[in-house]
Design a protein around this motif. Sequence first.
Motif, mmCIF file in Angstrom:
data_model
loop_
_atom_site.group_PDB
_atom_site.id
_atom_site.type_symbol
_atom_site.label_atom_id
_atom_site.label_comp_id
_atom_site.label_asym_id
_atom_site.label_seq_id
_atom_site.Cartn_x
_atom_site.Cartn_y
_atom_site.Cartn_z
ATOM 1 N N ASN A 55 0.815 -1.148 -0.247
ATOM 2 C CA ASN A 55 -0.003 0.044 0.000
ATOM 3 C C ASN A 55 0.977 1.199 0.228
ATOM 4 O OD1 ASN A 55 -3.206 -1.130 -0.230
ATOM 5 N ND2 ASN A 55 -2.394 -1.661 1.860
ATOM 6 N N GLU A 56 2.138 1.509 0.641
ATOM 7 C CA GLU A 56 2.723 2.931 1.333
ATOM 8 C C GLU A 56 3.265 2.777 -0.687
ATOM 9 O OE1 GLU A 56 5.738 2.108 4.176
ATOM 10 O OE2 GLU A 56 3.594 2.788 5.791
ATOM 11 N N LEU A 57 3.814 1.447 -1.524
ATOM 12 C CA LEU A 57 4.736 2.298 -2.131
ATOM 13 C C LEU A 57 3.925 1.474 -3.972
ATOM 14 C CD1 LEU A 57 7.969 0.227 -1.122
ATOM 15 C CD2 LEU A 57 7.035 2.444 -1.210
ATOM 16 N N GLY A 58 2.616 1.210 -3.692
ATOM 17 C CA GLY A 58 1.750 1.665 -4.399
ATOM 18 C C GLY A 58 2.248 0.797 -5.462
ATOM 19 N N ILE A 59 2.686 -0.711 -5.080
ATOM 20 C CA ILE A 59 2.526 -2.101 -5.605
ATOM 21 C C ILE A 59 1.721 -2.932 -5.298
ATOM 22 C CG2 ILE A 59 5.098 -1.921 -5.866
ATOM 23 C CD1 ILE A 59 5.307 -4.213 -3.616
ATOM 24 N N PRO A 60 0.903 -4.048 -7.061
ATOM 25 C CA PRO A 60 0.393 -5.258 -6.065
ATOM 26 C C PRO A 60 1.433 -6.462 -5.951
ATOM 27 C CG PRO A 60 0.506 -4.498 -8.738
ATOM 28 C CD PRO A 60 1.385 -3.298 -7.657
ATOM 29 N N VAL A 61 0.231 -7.210 -4.565
ATOM 30 C CA VAL A 61 1.195 -8.125 -4.551
ATOM 31 C C VAL A 61 -0.120 -9.449 -4.792
ATOM 32 C CG1 VAL A 61 2.409 -9.644 -2.750
ATOM 33 C CG2 VAL A 61 3.215 -7.106 -2.580
ATOM 34 N N ASN A 62 0.203 -10.354 -5.026
ATOM 35 C CA ASN A 62 -1.071 -11.480 -4.706
ATOM 36 C C ASN A 62 -0.003 -12.509 -3.795
ATOM 37 O OD1 ASN A 62 -1.982 -10.593 -7.550
ATOM 38 N ND2 ASN A 62 0.341 -11.209 -8.312
ATOM 39 N N TYR A 63 -1.211 -12.608 -2.975
ATOM 40 C CA TYR A 63 -0.838 -14.371 -2.331
ATOM 41 C C TYR A 63 -1.045 -15.283 -3.554
ATOM 42 C CZ TYR A 63 0.313 -11.215 1.500
ATOM 43 O OH TYR A 63 0.781 -10.609 2.522
ATOM 44 N N LEU A 64 -0.389 -16.929 -2.922
ATOM 45 C CA LEU A 64 -0.928 -17.851 -3.311
ATOM 46 C C LEU A 64 -0.729 -18.873 -1.765
ATOM 47 C CD1 LEU A 64 -1.988 -19.480 -6.206
ATOM 48 C CD2 LEU A 64 0.307 -20.044 -5.692
ATOM 49 N N ASN A 65 -1.844 -19.394 -1.460
ATOM 50 C CA ASN A 65 -2.369 -20.049 -0.564
ATOM 51 C C ASN A 65 -2.111 -21.337 -0.581
ATOM 52 O OD1 ASN A 65 -2.663 -21.159 1.888
ATOM 53 N ND2 ASN A 65 -4.394 -19.474 2.791
ATOM 54 N N LEU A 66 -1.771 -21.835 -0.163
ATOM 55 C CA LEU A 66 -1.177 -23.478 -0.509
ATOM 56 C C LEU A 66 -1.990 -24.173 0.740
ATOM 57 C CD1 LEU A 66 2.876 -24.191 0.348
ATOM 58 C CD2 LEU A 66 1.845 -23.810 -2.116
ATOM 59 N N THR A 67 -2.954 -24.104 0.621
ATOM 60 C CA THR A 67 -4.086 -24.584 2.002
ATOM 61 C C THR A 67 -4.886 -24.788 1.338
ATOM 62 O OG1 THR A 67 -3.707 -23.557 4.154
ATOM 63 C CG2 THR A 67 -5.040 -24.358 4.035
ATOM 64 N N PHE A 120 13.741 -4.698 -1.137
ATOM 65 C CA PHE A 120 13.875 -6.218 -2.224
ATOM 66 C C PHE A 120 12.439 -5.262 -3.189
ATOM 67 C CE2 PHE A 120 10.989 -9.079 -4.188
ATOM 68 C CZ PHE A 120 11.399 -9.978 -4.509
ATOM 69 N N VAL A 121 11.729 -4.586 -3.107
ATOM 70 C CA VAL A 121 11.096 -4.026 -4.000
ATOM 71 C C VAL A 121 11.357 -2.824 -4.577
ATOM 72 C CG1 VAL A 121 8.915 -2.606 -3.704
ATOM 73 C CG2 VAL A 121 8.755 -5.022 -1.891
ATOM 74 N N LYS A 122 12.521 -2.169 -3.870
ATOM 75 C CA LYS A 122 12.625 -0.655 -4.193
ATOM 76 C C LYS A 122 13.710 -1.193 -5.600
ATOM 77 C CE LYS A 122 11.650 2.472 -1.728
ATOM 78 N NZ LYS A 122 12.110 3.891 -0.523
ATOM 79 N N GLU A 123 14.446 -2.291 -5.695
ATOM 80 C CA GLU A 123 15.520 -3.154 -6.229
ATOM 81 C C GLU A 123 14.923 -3.158 -7.215
ATOM 82 O OE1 GLU A 123 17.826 -6.475 -4.756
ATOM 83 O OE2 GLU A 123 18.346 -4.972 -3.688
ATOM 84 N N ASN A 124 13.437 -4.159 -7.172
ATOM 85 C CA ASN A 124 12.552 -5.155 -8.447
ATOM 86 C C ASN A 124 12.241 -3.756 -9.198
ATOM 87 O OD1 ASN A 124 14.556 -7.669 -8.526
ATOM 88 N ND2 ASN A 124 13.801 -7.879 -6.323
ATOM 89 N N PHE A 125 11.773 -3.149 -8.358
ATOM 90 C CA PHE A 125 10.268 -2.348 -8.666
ATOM 91 C C PHE A 125 9.905 -0.633 -8.911
ATOM 92 C CE2 PHE A 125 8.994 -6.831 -7.385
ATOM 93 C CZ PHE A 125 8.077 -7.672 -8.165
ATOM 94 N N VAL A 126 9.487 -0.449 -10.180
ATOM 95 C CA VAL A 126 9.339 1.408 -9.821
ATOM 96 C C VAL A 126 8.176 1.071 -8.986
ATOM 97 C CG1 VAL A 126 8.006 2.839 -11.380
ATOM 98 C CG2 VAL A 126 9.726 1.424 -12.573
ATOM 99 N N VAL A 127 8.664 1.799 -8.177
ATOM 100 C CA VAL A 127 7.300 1.999 -6.567
ATOM 101 C C VAL A 127 7.026 3.538 -6.825
ATOM 102 C CG1 VAL A 127 8.400 0.728 -5.445
ATOM 103 C CG2 VAL A 127 9.411 2.610 -4.925
ATOM 104 N N ASN A 128 6.462 4.029 -6.086
ATOM 105 C CA ASN A 128 5.366 5.254 -5.989
ATOM 106 C C ASN A 128 6.361 5.639 -5.362
ATOM 107 O OD1 ASN A 128 3.775 7.568 -6.095
ATOM 108 N ND2 ASN A 128 1.923 6.582 -5.430
ATOM 109 N N GLU A 129 7.409 6.680 -5.021
ATOM 110 C CA GLU A 129 7.770 7.697 -4.021
ATOM 111 C C GLU A 129 7.409 8.249 -3.235
ATOM 112 O OE1 GLU A 129 10.587 6.220 -2.662
ATOM 113 O OE2 GLU A 129 11.705 5.180 -4.418
ATOM 114 N N ASP A 130 6.698 9.050 -3.936
ATOM 115 C CA ASP A 130 5.049 9.782 -3.257
ATOM 116 C C ASP A 130 4.005 9.505 -2.156
ATOM 117 O OD1 ASP A 130 6.899 10.935 -5.208
ATOM 118 O OD2 ASP A 130 4.363 11.263 -6.377
ATOM 119 N N ALA A 131 4.029 7.885 -2.807
ATOM 120 C CA ALA A 131 3.078 7.174 -1.427
ATOM 121 C C ALA A 131 3.544 7.254 0.032
ATOM 122 C CB ALA A 131 3.565 6.000 -1.724
ATOM 123 N N GLU A 132 5.171 7.342 -0.138
ATOM 124 C CA GLU A 132 6.384 7.391 1.680
ATOM 125 C C GLU A 132 5.290 8.041 2.641
ATOM 126 O OE1 GLU A 132 10.273 5.696 2.057
ATOM 127 O OE2 GLU A 132 9.524 5.029 -0.408
#
Length: 132
Positions: A55-67, A120-132
């Motif tokens: 939410n802070e960096l404005g990126i989507p994250v998917n959870y895959l629940n093994l259960t 990890f996120v900032k290394e790999n993804f373009v983030v919304n720095e304004d969101a911080e």
Amino acid sequence: IELPVAVEGEAGTKTISYTEYEELMNSNKPFLMVIIQDGCGYCQMYEPVVEEVANELGIPVNYLNLTNLSSEESTKLSKSNSYLKKNQGKWGTPTTLFMYGSSVIDSIPGYVDKDKFVDFVKENFVVNEDAE
């Protein structure tokens, strides 16, 4: 691919089905996924961290629940990408995977604190720095 990449989707976290995971892989677009499992203590500690950062960096994250997976889907999952194939039987939950198609570009095995996840996120993804 050249890092950091922009990732499409709505900021925040959502739980996806195995079918949706396959669709993401087939879309050949970058995505971030966290493999979790009900009753996993480290997952319970990690999920609020992931949620906050997404939410802070404005990126989507998917959870895959093994259960939620059938035994057939669990078997398919373990062979579905380069990381899980390479670490057959040696990975647990939570596992964070930055994927492009079925290739894993970067990963975090296990639980990490907020600072490490943000790095990890900032290394790999373009983030919304304004969101911080």
